[in-house]
Design an enzyme around this catalytic site. Structure first.
Site, mmCIF file in Angstrom:
data_model
loop_
_atom_site.group_PDB
_atom_site.id
_atom_site.type_symbol
_atom_site.label_atom_id
_atom_site.label_comp_id
_atom_site.label_asym_id
_atom_site.label_seq_id
_atom_site.Cartn_x
_atom_site.Cartn_y
_atom_site.Cartn_z
ATOM 1 C CE LYS A 102 18.733 52.888 57.440
ATOM 2 N NZ LYS A 102 18.484 53.974 58.384
ATOM 3 N N GLY A 199 24.684 72.349 55.842
ATOM 4 C CA GLY A 199 23.504 71.692 55.281
ATOM 5 C C GLY A 199 22.235 72.255 55.880
ATOM 6 C CE1 TYR A 205 14.751 77.909 56.354
ATOM 7 C CE2 TYR A 205 12.923 76.724 57.358
ATOM 8 C CZ TYR A 205 13.448 77.877 56.808
ATOM 9 O OH TYR A 205 12.666 79.009 56.718
HETATM 10 P P1 NAD Z 1 18.264 66.698 53.418
HETATM 11 O O1 NAD Z 1 18.633 65.977 52.175
HETATM 12 O O2 NAD Z 1 16.906 67.269 53.549
HETATM 13 O O3 NAD Z 1 19.292 67.883 53.692
HETATM 14 C C1 NAD Z 1 20.660 67.778 53.474
HETATM 15 C C2 NAD Z 1 21.139 69.128 52.960
HETATM 16 O O4 NAD Z 1 22.555 69.108 52.899
HETATM 17 C C3 NAD Z 1 20.632 69.471 51.560
HETATM 18 O O5 NAD Z 1 20.074 70.781 51.560
HETATM 19 C C4 NAD Z 1 21.889 69.388 50.706
HETATM 20 O O6 NAD Z 1 21.876 70.303 49.612
HETATM 21 C C5 NAD Z 1 22.970 69.745 51.712
HETATM 22 N N1 NAD Z 1 24.322 69.280 51.406
HETATM 23 C C6 NAD Z 1 24.732 68.119 50.846
HETATM 24 N N2 NAD Z 1 26.072 68.066 50.783
HETATM 25 C C7 NAD Z 1 26.531 69.233 51.313
HETATM 26 C C8 NAD Z 1 27.818 69.759 51.556
HETATM 27 N N3 NAD Z 1 28.922 69.110 51.214
HETATM 28 N N4 NAD Z 1 27.902 70.990 52.131
HETATM 29 C C9 NAD Z 1 26.792 71.660 52.497
HETATM 30 N N5 NAD Z 1 25.545 71.207 52.291
HETATM 31 C C10 NAD Z 1 25.419 70.007 51.714
HETATM 32 O O7 NAD Z 1 18.571 65.664 54.614
HETATM 33 P P2 NAD Z 1 18.069 65.739 56.122
HETATM 34 O O8 NAD Z 1 16.864 64.871 56.287
HETATM 35 O O9 NAD Z 1 18.041 67.159 56.576
HETATM 36 O O10 NAD Z 1 19.260 64.974 56.868
HETATM 37 C C11 NAD Z 1 20.506 65.612 57.087
HETATM 38 C C12 NAD Z 1 21.452 64.621 57.745
HETATM 39 O O11 NAD Z 1 20.887 64.175 58.999
HETATM 40 C C13 NAD Z 1 21.685 63.338 56.943
HETATM 41 O O12 NAD Z 1 23.003 62.912 57.185
HETATM 42 C C14 NAD Z 1 20.701 62.363 57.528
HETATM 43 O O13 NAD Z 1 21.128 61.014 57.354
HETATM 44 C C15 NAD Z 1 20.744 62.765 58.988
HETATM 45 N N6 NAD Z 1 19.545 62.396 59.731
HETATM 46 C C16 NAD Z 1 18.351 62.881 59.349
HETATM 47 C C17 NAD Z 1 17.221 62.546 60.086
HETATM 48 C C18 NAD Z 1 15.854 63.084 59.705
HETATM 49 O O14 NAD Z 1 14.944 63.033 60.554
HETATM 50 N N7 NAD Z 1 15.669 63.616 58.501
HETATM 51 C C19 NAD Z 1 17.325 61.698 61.217
HETATM 52 C C20 NAD Z 1 18.593 61.241 61.599
HETATM 53 C C21 NAD Z 1 19.705 61.597 60.838
#
Ligand code: NAD
Length: 372
Positions: A102, A199, A205
């Site tokens: 990382k 979230g 979504y």
């Molecule tokens: P993102 O930033 O696109 O979406 C996160 C959403 O959560 C945002 O819409 C934000 O407004 C909302 N949010 C933040 N705090 C909140 C709360 N307390 N209550 C409700 N909503 C809240 O991020 P993402 O890429 O969708 O990732 C989401 C999670 O999944 C993260 O923890 C990320 O580390 C993990 N993750 C993502 C991926 C990926 O492919 N994007 C892969 C592995 C893990």
């Protein structure tokens, strides 16, 4: 497979100073026998980053690059150590021949980005000679990775190599939810199953879309009211205030926001049978996994269920090239991995998190896992 051969004496780039700080990192509580930790600095480009390589038993260390306004280098170091260790286990559980690494760039992603910074970061990655393969993470976009890719071959998640991983992450989470619902509730279908999604961002979504497609009923919360409303409008989800999502009576609670959703307060409030979502580090502390088990809530370990994006991106390094069919079957296999974890946890009378760690260690001890 593209050349990822390790050069034992990599040439240092002209203007990025790379210092081996493995010895210094040993005193950090998050240090876990890491193979190598370096600091990469290029003052002219505004680069100050830590790259942690945890383990390469199964292959080159893979893991995204995070940009965050860390208060100190120590804070960035701890984050990089913790996250790189997690990547070793994510790769092992995801059945891909890679290890864990990382990078953490110190800086504010809203104000501190420049082409020079990401090109300097790319030169730092290149100097590690293929030991570490980078990609996007919190605070870093596909565009940023495209800039870094001008300087390094050891990169995924660029426009040409996978781009945004979230559609694949959502697929894997869906497979994990199906496995958990079958194990805990004995259902072969998600039709009529209620899911509370915390979230509705990139993964949340898309997950809502897939769940709705399977006939699940959704409650959604997001601190951005527009994000929650969008999911409601698209998929008929009920919107819930962010703090109230823990109290929703649902079959599944899917944390897809930030980490530490499950803590001393929330664990007692949950009214669900399953916790399964995409967020990293869902348990504030490991003991909260036991607390869920004590309440008969089945927990899908985060690094096992959210590996779909990582798995799909690594397939761009497969000797036969990327194929969507292989990516679909490999992300769907997350369901099988979770079913194995749940069954073993029942048999051995322990939590799924403890079993996931154990399976990860077993796979690291099996060199045959180090190839496709
Ligand atoms: P993102 O930033 O696109 O979406 C996160 C959403 O959560 C945002 O819409 C934000 O407004 C909302 N949010 C933040 N705090 C909140 C709360 N307390 N209550 C409700 N909503 C809240 O991020 P993402 O890429 O969708 O990732 C989401 C999670 O999944 C993260 O923890 C990320 O580390 C993990 N993750 C993502 C991926 C990926 O492919 N994007 C892969 C592995 C893990």
């Amino acid at each position: 497979m593209e050349a990822l051969a390790v050069r034992e004496t990599p040439e240092m780039p002209d203007n990025v100073e790379i210092t081996d700080i493995t010895a210094m990192a040993r005193t950090d509580a998050a240090f876990d026998g890491h193979e190598r930790v370096v600091r990469a600095v290029d003052p002219a480009a505004g680069l100050h980053a830590i790259v942690a390589i945890h383990d390469r038993t199964l292959g080159p260390a893979i893991g995204g690059c995070r940009m965050w306004p860390y208060e100190s280098e120590d804070e960035a170091l701890t984050d990089a150590l913790r996250l790189s260790r997690g990547m070793t286990y994510k790769s092992a559980l995801g059945n891909v021949p890679f290890g864990g690494g990382k990078a953490a760039i110190l800086g504010d992603p809203r104000t501190g980005k420049s082409e020079a910074l990401f090109r300097a970061f790319g030169r730092a990655v290149e100097a590690l000679g293929g030991r570490y393969i980078t990609g996007e993470d919190v605070g870093v976009s596909v565009d940023d990775m495209n800039r870094a890719a001008e300087e390094t071959r050891h990169i995924l998640g660029t426009g040409a190599r996978g781009g945004d991983p979230s559609p694949w992450t959502a697929r894997g989470v869906l497979a994990g939810i199906e496995a958990a619902v079958k194990h805990r509730l004995g259902r072969d279908s998600l039709a009529g199953t209620t899911v509370a999604v915390q979230g509705a961002g990139s993964v949340g979504y898309k997950l809502c879309g897939r769940l709705a497609g399977r006939g699940a009923k959704l409650a959604v919360s997001d601190i951005s009211p527009d994000a929650a409303k969008r999911a409601a409008a698209s998929f008929g989800a009920v919107t819930v205030a962010p703090e109230a999502i823990y109290d929703v009576e649902a079959d599944v609670f899917a944390p897809c926001a930030l980490g530490a959703a499950i803590d001393d307060d929330t664990v007692g409030r949950l009214r669900c049978a399953v916790v399964a979502g995409s967020a990293n580090n869902q348990l504030r502390e490991a003991r909260h996994g036991e607390a869920l088990r004590a309440r008969n809530v089945l927990y899908a370990p985060d690094y096992a269920i959210n590996a779909g994006g990582m798995i799909a991106l690594t397939l761009h390094l497969h000797p036969d090239g990327f194929s969507p069919e292989r990516a679909r079957s490999r992300t769907a296999a997350i369901g099988g991995t979770l079913a194995e974890i749940f069954e073993r946890a029942d048999r051995e009378g322990t939590s799924p998190g403890a079993i996931a760690d154990r399976i990860g260690r077993e796979r690291l001890a099996d060199p045959a896992r180090g190839s496709w």
